[in-house]
Write a protein that holds these residues in place. Structure first.
Motif, PDB file in Angstrom:
ATOM      1  N   LEU A  97       0.843  -1.195   0.000  1.00 45.04           N
ATOM      2  CA  LEU A  97       0.000   0.000   0.000  1.00 45.04           C
ATOM      3  C   LEU A  97       0.876   1.242   0.000  1.00 45.04           C
ATOM      4  CD1 LEU A  97      -2.524  -1.124   2.744  1.00 45.04           C
ATOM      5  CD2 LEU A  97      -2.930  -1.074   0.288  1.00 45.04           C
ATOM      6  N   THR A  98       0.265   2.373  -0.336  1.00 42.37           N
ATOM      7  CA  THR A  98       1.017   3.620  -0.263  1.00 42.37           C
ATOM      8  C   THR A  98       0.973   4.148   1.168  1.00 42.37           C
ATOM      9  OG1 THR A  98      -0.897   4.991  -0.772  1.00 42.37           O
ATOM     10  CG2 THR A  98       0.384   4.181  -2.639  1.00 42.37           C
ATOM     11  N   VAL A  99       1.911   5.018   1.467  1.00 41.75           N
ATOM     12  CA  VAL A  99       1.968   5.614   2.810  1.00 41.75           C
ATOM     13  C   VAL A  99       0.715   6.447   3.057  1.00 41.75           C
ATOM     14  CG1 VAL A  99       3.235   7.221   4.287  1.00 41.75           C
ATOM     15  CG2 VAL A  99       4.476   5.580   2.880  1.00 41.75           C
ATOM     16  N   LYS A 100       0.233   7.149   2.019  1.00 39.92           N
ATOM     17  CA  LYS A 100      -0.978   7.966   2.173  1.00 39.92           C
ATOM     18  C   LYS A 100      -2.188   7.104   2.517  1.00 39.92           C
ATOM     19  CE  LYS A 100      -0.335  12.151  -0.410  1.00 39.92           C
ATOM     20  NZ  LYS A 100      -0.898  13.011  -1.435  1.00 39.92           N
ATOM     21  N   THR A 101      -2.227   5.890   2.000  1.00 38.97           N
ATOM     22  CA  THR A 101      -3.352   5.000   2.295  1.00 38.97           C
ATOM     23  C   THR A 101      -3.330   4.568   3.758  1.00 38.97           C
ATOM     24  OG1 THR A 101      -3.280   4.172   0.039  1.00 38.97           O
ATOM     25  CG2 THR A 101      -4.475   2.841   1.629  1.00 38.97           C
ATOM     26  N   ILE A 102      -2.144   4.372   4.291  1.00 35.24           N
ATOM     27  CA  ILE A 102      -2.020   3.896   5.673  1.00 35.24           C
ATOM     28  C   ILE A 102      -2.277   5.014   6.677  1.00 35.24           C
ATOM     29  CG2 ILE A 102      -0.413   2.925   7.347  1.00 35.24           C
ATOM     30  CD1 ILE A 102       0.827   1.368   5.040  1.00 35.24           C
ATOM     31  N   ARG A 103      -1.826   6.224   6.363  1.00 33.01           N
ATOM     32  CA  ARG A 103      -2.021   7.349   7.291  1.00 33.01           C
ATOM     33  C   ARG A 103      -3.482   7.777   7.319  1.00 33.01           C
ATOM     34  NH1 ARG A 103       2.756  10.460   8.645  1.00 33.01           N
ATOM     35  NH2 ARG A 103       4.499   9.641   7.465  1.00 33.01           N
ATOM     36  N   PHE A 104      -3.933   8.227   8.436  1.00 31.76           N
ATOM     37  CA  PHE A 104      -5.267   8.778   8.563  1.00 31.76           C
ATOM     38  C   PHE A 104      -5.261   9.842   9.643  1.00 31.76           C
ATOM     39  CE2 PHE A 104      -5.033   5.192  11.376  1.00 31.76           C
ATOM     40  CZ  PHE A 104      -5.613   5.653  12.532  1.00 31.76           C
ATOM     41  N   CYS A 105      -6.215  10.754   9.566  1.00 29.19           N
ATOM     42  CA  CYS A 105      -6.292  11.861  10.526  1.00 29.19           C
ATOM     43  C   CYS A 105      -7.188  11.483  11.694  1.00 29.19           C
ATOM     44  CB  CYS A 105      -6.856  13.105   9.855  1.00 29.19           C
ATOM     45  SG  CYS A 105      -5.780  13.741   8.576  1.00 29.19           S
ATOM     46  N   VAL A 106      -6.806  11.907  12.855  1.00 33.72           N
ATOM     47  CA  VAL A 106      -7.611  11.696  14.053  1.00 33.72           C
ATOM     48  C   VAL A 106      -8.004  13.069  14.578  1.00 33.72           C
ATOM     49  CG1 VAL A 106      -7.641  10.796  16.388  1.00 33.72           C
ATOM     50  CG2 VAL A 106      -6.418   9.568  14.595  1.00 33.72           C
ATOM     51  N   ASN A 107      -9.284  13.305  14.720  1.00 31.56           N
ATOM     52  CA  ASN A 107      -9.762  14.569  15.262  1.00 31.56           C
ATOM     53  C   ASN A 107      -9.899  14.449  16.769  1.00 31.56           C
ATOM     54  OD1 ASN A 107      -9.935  15.771  12.771  1.00 31.56           O
ATOM     55  ND2 ASN A 107     -12.004  15.033  12.431  1.00 31.56           N
ATOM     56  N   TYR A 108      -9.231  15.316  17.481  1.00 25.79           N
ATOM     57  CA  TYR A 108      -9.280  15.305  18.940  1.00 25.79           C
ATOM     58  C   TYR A 108     -10.388  16.218  19.419  1.00 25.79           C
ATOM     59  CZ  TYR A 108      -7.962  16.258  23.726  1.00 25.79           C
ATOM     60  OH  TYR A 108      -7.980  16.419  25.073  1.00 25.79           O
ATOM     61  N   GLN A 109     -11.244  15.700  20.271  1.00 23.41           N
ATOM     62  CA  GLN A 109     -12.300  16.494  20.884  1.00 23.41           C
ATOM     63  C   GLN A 109     -11.990  16.604  22.376  1.00 23.41           C
ATOM     64  OE1 GLN A 109     -14.642  18.036  19.301  1.00 23.41           O
ATOM     65  NE2 GLN A 109     -14.188  17.107  17.338  1.00 23.41           N
ATOM     66  N   PRO A 110     -11.754  17.809  22.875  1.00 20.28           N
ATOM     67  CA  PRO A 110     -11.475  17.960  24.303  1.00 20.28           C
ATOM     68  C   PRO A 110     -12.625  17.418  25.154  1.00 20.28           C
ATOM     69  CG  PRO A 110     -11.083  20.020  23.140  1.00 20.28           C
ATOM     70  CD  PRO A 110     -11.733  19.073  22.174  1.00 20.28           C
ATOM     71  N   ALA A 111     -12.305  16.923  26.323  1.00 20.18           N
ATOM     72  CA  ALA A 111     -13.306  16.307  27.190  1.00 20.18           C
ATOM     73  C   ALA A 111     -14.447  17.262  27.523  1.00 20.18           C
ATOM     74  CB  ALA A 111     -12.644  15.807  28.478  1.00 20.18           C
ATOM     75  N   GLY A 112     -14.166  18.549  27.629  1.00 16.65           N
ATOM     76  CA  GLY A 112     -15.199  19.515  27.970  1.00 16.65           C
ATOM     77  C   GLY A 112     -16.250  19.680  26.884  1.00 16.65           C
ATOM     78  N   HIS A 113     -15.884  19.389  25.641  1.00 12.23           N
ATOM     79  CA  HIS A 113     -16.815  19.546  24.529  1.00 12.23           C
ATOM     80  C   HIS A 113     -17.548  18.258  24.192  1.00 12.23           C
ATOM     81  CE1 HIS A 113     -15.508  23.579  23.619  1.00 12.23           C
ATOM     82  NE2 HIS A 113     -14.254  23.173  23.700  1.00 12.23           N
ATOM     83  N   PHE A 114     -17.119  17.141  24.726  1.00 14.90           N
ATOM     84  CA  PHE A 114     -17.688  15.850  24.355  1.00 14.90           C
ATOM     85  C   PHE A 114     -19.187  15.783  24.621  1.00 14.90           C
ATOM     86  CE2 PHE A 114     -18.939  11.514  25.445  1.00 14.90           C
ATOM     87  CZ  PHE A 114     -18.623  10.879  24.251  1.00 14.90           C
ATOM     88  N   TRP A 115     -19.612  16.099  25.835  1.00 14.92           N
ATOM     89  CA  TRP A 115     -21.030  15.968  26.171  1.00 14.92           C
ATOM     90  C   TRP A 115     -21.887  16.997  25.461  1.00 14.92           C
ATOM     91  CZ3 TRP A 115     -22.745  11.618  27.531  1.00 14.92           C
ATOM     92  CH2 TRP A 115     -21.940  10.750  28.252  1.00 14.92           C
ATOM     93  N   ALA A 116     -21.348  18.180  25.224  1.00 17.19           N
ATOM     94  CA  ALA A 116     -22.106  19.182  24.482  1.00 17.19           C
ATOM     95  C   ALA A 116     -22.380  18.687  23.064  1.00 17.19           C
ATOM     96  CB  ALA A 116     -21.341  20.497  24.442  1.00 17.19           C
ATOM     97  N   LEU A 117     -21.388  18.080  22.450  1.00 18.81           N
ATOM     98  CA  LEU A 117     -21.575  17.531  21.103  1.00 18.81           C
ATOM     99  C   LEU A 117     -22.548  16.357  21.116  1.00 18.81           C
ATOM    100  CD1 LEU A 117     -17.889  17.687  19.837  1.00 18.81           C
ATOM    101  CD2 LEU A 117     -19.781  19.154  19.159  1.00 18.81           C
ATOM    102  N   GLN A 118     -22.485  15.544  22.152  1.00 15.87           N
ATOM    103  CA  GLN A 118     -23.404  14.409  22.251  1.00 15.87           C
ATOM    104  C   GLN A 118     -24.844  14.887  22.412  1.00 15.87           C
ATOM    105  OE1 GLN A 118     -22.589  11.042  21.917  1.00 15.87           O
ATOM    106  NE2 GLN A 118     -20.752  12.041  21.191  1.00 15.87           N
ATOM    107  N   TRP A 119     -25.057  15.896  23.233  1.00 12.08           N
ATOM    108  CA  TRP A 119     -26.415  16.421  23.425  1.00 12.08           C
ATOM    109  C   TRP A 119     -26.925  17.084  22.158  1.00 12.08           C
ATOM    110  CZ3 TRP A 119     -29.336  14.446  26.796  1.00 12.08           C
ATOM    111  CH2 TRP A 119     -28.857  14.040  28.016  1.00 12.08           C
ATOM    112  N   ALA A 120     -26.064  17.771  21.435  1.00  6.66           N
ATOM    113  CA  ALA A 120     -26.479  18.395  20.177  1.00  6.66           C
ATOM    114  C   ALA A 120     -26.890  17.329  19.164  1.00  6.66           C
ATOM    115  CB  ALA A 120     -25.341  19.250  19.621  1.00  6.66           C
ATOM    116  N   GLU A 121     -26.114  16.270  19.071  1.00  7.66           N
ATOM    117  CA  GLU A 121     -26.441  15.176  18.152  1.00  7.66           C
ATOM    118  C   GLU A 121     -27.745  14.493  18.560  1.00  7.66           C
ATOM    119  OE1 GLU A 121     -24.319  11.267  16.177  1.00  7.66           O
ATOM    120  OE2 GLU A 121     -23.627  11.993  18.129  1.00  7.66           O
ATOM    121  N   THR A 122     -27.928  14.278  19.854  1.00 10.80           N
ATOM    122  CA  THR A 122     -29.161  13.664  20.344  1.00 10.80           C
ATOM    123  C   THR A 122     -30.364  14.544  20.017  1.00 10.80           C
ATOM    124  OG1 THR A 122     -27.960  12.581  22.130  1.00 10.80           O
ATOM    125  CG2 THR A 122     -30.331  12.799  22.405  1.00 10.80           C
TER     126      THR A 122
END
Length: 66
Positions: A18-43
């Motif tokens: 495989l190519t290196v670009k295929t193996i690499r992927f981005c991970v989006n970090y969500q700070p702990a303080g924003h996690f529940w706010a995002l969950q409630w918005a999605e709900t």
């Protein structure tokens, strides 16, 4: 090969063909303080969609029956 063997991304790409670009992927970090706010918005979005769909179905069935 034991389970403790680590490869670099380039080495893994060469071993798998495989190519290196295929193996690499981005991970989006969500700070702990924003996690529940995002969950409630999605709900809230899903709950609103569910209520709209239920209302539409009730209207459609009532219209077909009468």
């Amino acid at each position: 090969m034991d389970g403790d063997t680590l490869f670099t991304i380039g080495g893994l790409a060469r071993r798998t063909g495989l190519t290196v670009k295929t193996i690499r992927f981005c991970v989006n970090y969500q700070p702990a303080g924003h996690f529940w706010a995002l969950q409630w918005a999605e709900t809230g979005l899903y709950l609103g969609r569910t209520l709209l769909l239920a209302g539409f179905c009730a209207w459609w069935i009532r219209r077909r029956v009468t």
